[in-house]
Design an enzyme around this catalytic site. Structure first.
Site, short mmCIF file in Angstrom:
data_model
loop_
_atom_site.label_atom_id
_atom_site.label_comp_id
_atom_site.label_asym_id
_atom_site.label_seq_id
_atom_site.Cartn_x
_atom_site.Cartn_y
_atom_site.Cartn_z
N TRP A 97 0.83 -1.21 0.00
CA TRP A 97 0.00 0.00 0.00
C TRP A 97 0.86 1.25 0.00
O TRP A 97 0.54 2.23 -0.65
CB TRP A 97 -1.01 -0.01 1.15
CG TRP A 97 -2.04 -1.07 0.94
CD1 TRP A 97 -2.31 -2.13 1.76
CD2 TRP A 97 -2.92 -1.22 -0.19
NE1 TRP A 97 -3.30 -2.91 1.22
CE2 TRP A 97 -3.69 -2.38 0.03
CE3 TRP A 97 -3.13 -0.49 -1.36
CZ2 TRP A 97 -4.65 -2.83 -0.89
CZ3 TRP A 97 -4.09 -0.93 -2.28
CH2 TRP A 97 -4.84 -2.09 -2.02
N ASP B 222 -2.27 6.40 6.29
CA ASP B 222 -3.30 5.56 5.67
C ASP B 222 -3.71 4.50 6.70
O ASP B 222 -3.07 3.47 6.83
CB ASP B 222 -2.73 4.89 4.41
CG ASP B 222 -3.70 3.89 3.79
OD1 ASP B 222 -4.82 3.72 4.33
OD2 ASP B 222 -3.34 3.30 2.75
N LYS C 6 -12.87 -2.09 6.03
CA LYS C 6 -12.16 -3.00 6.93
C LYS C 6 -12.65 -2.86 8.37
O LYS C 6 -13.10 -3.82 8.96
CB LYS C 6 -10.65 -2.75 6.84
CG LYS C 6 -10.07 -3.41 5.59
CD LYS C 6 -9.26 -2.50 4.75
CE LYS C 6 -8.94 -3.17 3.41
NZ LYS C 6 -8.07 -2.34 2.58
C1 LIG Z 1 -7.49 -1.86 1.54
C2 LIG Z 1 -6.43 -0.83 1.63
C3 LIG Z 1 -6.27 0.14 0.63
C4 LIG Z 1 -7.12 0.18 -0.62
O1 LIG Z 1 -8.38 0.63 -0.32
P1 LIG Z 1 -9.46 0.96 -1.48
O2 LIG Z 1 -10.62 1.40 -0.67
O3 LIG Z 1 -9.68 -0.31 -2.24
O4 LIG Z 1 -8.90 2.03 -2.33
C5 LIG Z 1 -5.28 1.07 0.80
N1 LIG Z 1 -4.49 1.09 1.89
C6 LIG Z 1 -4.62 0.17 2.87
C7 LIG Z 1 -3.72 0.23 4.07
C8 LIG Z 1 -5.59 -0.81 2.76
O5 LIG Z 1 -5.72 -1.72 3.74
#
Ligand SMILES: *Cc1c(COP(=O)(O)O)cnc(C)c1O
Length: 360
Positions: free
Chosen positions: A101, A171, A195
């Site tokens: 990521w 993030d 999540k």
């Molecule tokens: C799942 C995830 C993403 C991607 O998320 P989207 O909503 O599909 O854009 C980005 N960063 C992290 C840390 C994630 O767990």
């Protein structure tokens, strides 16, 4: 048979929340309509959104000088919105690369300005969080971006970088609300909802107010945080049903002891699982450095990968679903977000012990 869903995302939601949503599906609080059918500007829905924001503020202790935005586009859109909004005329930003990521965030930021990768876990296959002393930070950076929990590799920071006057951007897609944090240490926090918050389609952004209003020339209106902040996240039609479900999840967390209690349970859940992996005499292995193991995404391999398929098949027969690791790393991954009950982890540990006894 009880089903336990270990998917990395979209992921398990609290059963009580889904039951409440079902109760309210056709007629929300006597309104005669579903939340899905409501005007986002009507008093019912604006009340739902305001309560969701207030509850999130309470749960995370978000100071009044921060805006809470309910957006769309997932974390992926934040990979672009962060540089578009936060470069603020500066030539470059600092990024920490701890896995898949981080790499995506870095790749997108390079389209808009300079990127200094100040630390990377690449030398050990992204199995750890590089120590802060080794980071080559730039005091003039527009911001520093990192990924506190790398969902794919299962690497989580157990500490927060001290970046001084350089705004810290995180993030938190896969660990928001899983542990107590001090929001004031961050300039901006973002998280896709699917999540630890609610359904896919909603993205939560928490941003310090003074960082708004200096977008790169040519930035589309919809990608300007200030537009969304000034319009209470209702510049256009927001993801109304996602906000409603997120609000129910926030209420569920509040009823159950808030983030502090969620954190205690998450520590217990993760310990149970990692202990079982470590006690398997090498039958299972977690490649992540012990101090940096994620509480949310537990990745592990079987010593004999020829057994992977049988492991997954037998797990499924027990109702233990979605344990296959990400295609980029292989092996297994159990995502054990807030909504995964302790009983689910206990069932998984029972199974992995039994499988190792049978096949070891
Ligand atoms: C799942 C995830 C993403 C991607 O998320 P989207 O909503 O599909 O854009 C980005 N960063 C992290 C840390 C994630 O767990």
């Amino acid at each position: 048979m009880t089903i336990y869903n270990f998917s990395a995302g979209p992921a398990v939601l609290p059963r009580e929340v889904l039951q409440q949503a079902r109760e309210e599906l056709l007629d929300w609080h006597g309104s005669g309509m579903s939340v899905m059918e409501m005007s986002h500007r009507g008093k019912e829905f604006t009340g739902i959104a305001a309560a969701a924001e207030a509850d999130l503020r309470e749960l995370m202790g978000i100071p009044p000088s921060y805006k809470v935005l309910f957006l769309q586009g997932g974390a992926h859109l934040q990979f672009a919105m962060v540089p578009l909004n936060l470069l603020r005329g500066k030539p470059s930003a600092d990024y920490v690369n701890t896995g898949e990521w981080s790499k995506k965030a870095i790749g997108e930021a390079r389209k808009f300005g300079g990127v200094n990768v100040v630390a990377t876990g690449a030398d050990r296959n992204f199995s750890y969080a590089p120590a802060f002393e080794t980071w080559q930070c730039d005091k003039g950076a527009a911001y520093l971006h990192y990924t506190p929990n790398e969902t794919i590799g299962g690497v989580e920071f157990n500490w927060v970088p001290e970046t001084g006057a350089v705004p810290l951007v995180a993030d938190m897609s896969s660990n928001i609300l899983s542990r107590r944090i001090e929001v004031s240490k961050y300039g901006l926090i973002y998280a896709g909802a699917q999540k630890n918050i609610g359904p896919a389609g909603l993205t939560v952004v928490i941003v310090r107010e003074d960082l708004l209003g200096q977008v790169l020339p040519g930035t589309p209106t919809m990608l300007d945080y200030k537009i969304h902040a000034d319009n209470g996240s209702m510049y256009n039609t927001p993801p109304t049903y996602g906000i409603y479900i997120a609000g129910l999840v926030f209420q569920w967390l509040k009823r159950n002891g808030g983030v502090a209690q969620a954190e205690r349970t998450n520590i217990a859940k993760a310990r149970l699982l990692y202990d079982a992996i470590d006690a398997s005499n090498g039958f299972y292995n977690c490649p992540v450095a012990k101090s940096d193991r994620s509480r949310m995404n537990v990745s592990f391999t079987l010593k004999n990968p020829a057994l992977d398929e049988g492991f997954l098949r037998q797990a499924e027969a027990r109702g233990l679903l979605q344990l296959k690791g990400h295609r980029s790393v292989g092996g297994m991954r159990a995502s054990i977000y807030n909504a995964m009950p302790l009983a689910g982890v206990q069932a998984l540990v029972g199974f992995i012990n039994e499988f190792a006894r049978q096949r070891g």
